[in-house]
Design a protein around this motif. Structure first.
Motif, PDB file in Angstrom:
ATOM      1  N   THR A   1      -6.127  -7.002  -0.893  1.00 36.46           N
ATOM      2  CA  THR A   1      -6.093  -6.442   0.464  1.00 36.46           C
ATOM      3  C   THR A   1      -5.869  -4.933   0.458  1.00 36.46           C
ATOM      4  O   THR A   1      -5.782  -4.322   1.519  1.00 36.46           O
TER       5      THR A   1
ATOM      6  N   ASP B   1      -1.515  -4.151  -3.531  1.00 43.26           N
ATOM      7  CA  ASP B   1      -1.945  -5.458  -3.036  1.00 43.26           C
ATOM      8  C   ASP B   1      -0.750  -6.380  -2.796  1.00 43.26           C
ATOM      9  O   ASP B   1      -0.729  -7.147  -1.841  1.00 43.26           O
TER      10      ASP B   1
ATOM     11  N   TYR C   1       2.429  -5.373  -2.008  1.00 44.66           N
ATOM     12  CA  TYR C   1       3.363  -4.883  -0.990  1.00 44.66           C
ATOM     13  C   TYR C   1       2.753  -4.593   0.373  1.00 44.66           C
ATOM     14  O   TYR C   1       3.492  -4.527   1.360  1.00 44.66           O
ATOM     15  N   ASP C   2       1.450  -4.376   0.479  1.00 43.70           N
ATOM     16  CA  ASP C   2       0.899  -3.925   1.766  1.00 43.70           C
ATOM     17  C   ASP C   2       1.136  -4.917   2.901  1.00 43.70           C
ATOM     18  O   ASP C   2       1.664  -4.547   3.944  1.00 43.70           O
ATOM     19  N   GLU C   3       0.809  -6.159   2.711  1.00 44.33           N
ATOM     20  CA  GLU C   3       0.972  -7.144   3.794  1.00 44.33           C
ATOM     21  C   GLU C   3       2.440  -7.421   4.136  1.00 44.33           C
ATOM     22  O   GLU C   3       2.793  -7.423   5.321  1.00 44.33           O
ATOM     23  N   PRO C   4       3.320  -7.630   3.150  1.00 38.23           N
ATOM     24  CA  PRO C   4       4.736  -7.830   3.518  1.00 38.23           C
ATOM     25  C   PRO C   4       5.352  -6.622   4.231  1.00 38.23           C
ATOM     26  O   PRO C   4       6.131  -6.798   5.166  1.00 38.23           O
TER      27      PRO C   4
ATOM     28  N   ARG D   1       3.774  -4.423   6.120  1.00 36.68           N
ATOM     29  CA  ARG D   1       3.205  -4.376   7.475  1.00 36.68           C
ATOM     30  C   ARG D   1       3.830  -5.445   8.376  1.00 36.68           C
ATOM     31  O   ARG D   1       4.025  -5.217   9.568  1.00 36.68           O
ATOM     32  N   ALA D   2       4.154  -6.584   7.801  1.00 42.43           N
ATOM     33  CA  ALA D   2       4.786  -7.643   8.579  1.00 42.43           C
ATOM     34  C   ALA D   2       6.231  -7.292   8.938  1.00 42.43           C
ATOM     35  O   ALA D   2       6.684  -7.532  10.060  1.00 42.43           O
TER      36      ALA D   2
END
Length: 154
Positions: free
Chosen positions: A56, A141, A143-146, A148-149
């Protein structure tokens, strides 16, 4: 007893230096291609830049030139700013810089949290280039989604 002359003559006349200069563009291109075959490449006034998606994360690899004094910069934006609870975010990123990011680090640039690695080319090996690109891509990849959440935009 001290020797004033070396036991073996290592002068260039006896042992010529046969090393060819490293073609950093070729090495970086091979490393990036091993991670992502369809990476975009651009040669411009500021150097050479590759761009690809890893999971991602959007990852950029930039060579400022080909001399040992030039630099390798690998970066990936992981979070846009501003966010809710900025102090909590900063503490978390500083803690991760100490414990989790290896040779990469979190920083802020252009209203974004970026994960990056920066180094001069002097003495760099193909293995180090591969490690730098792999570390930034895989950590971004991861760390980006956690992030942002946990830290939504404000």
């Amino acid at each position: 007893m001290a020797y004033s002359e070396p036991l073996i003559d290592r002068s260039p006349e006896v042992f010529p230096v046969l090393e060819e200069p490293v073609r950093y563009v070729e090495v970086v291109s091979a490393v990036v291609s091993s991670l992502k075959e369809d990476a975009a490449y651009e040669n411009h006034e500021q150097g050479h830049t590759w761009k690809f998606t890893y999971g991602t994360a959007e990852v950029f690899v930039h060579l400022s030139g080909e001399s040992p004094e030039d630099t390798l910069l690998v970066w990936s934006p992981v979070l846009s700013l501003p966010v809710a609870e900025p102090a909590k975010l900063m503490q978390k990123l500083l803690e991760k810089n100490w414990s989790d990011t290896l040779e990469a680090r979190f920083c802020i640039w252009n209203n974004q949290v970026i994960l990056n690695h920066y180094r001069t080319l002097e003495g760099i090996s193909a293995g180090e280039i591969s490690r730098a690109v792999t570390i930034v891509a895989s950590l971004a990849d991861e760390y980006d989604e956690p992030l942002r959440a946990e830290f939504p935009p404000t």
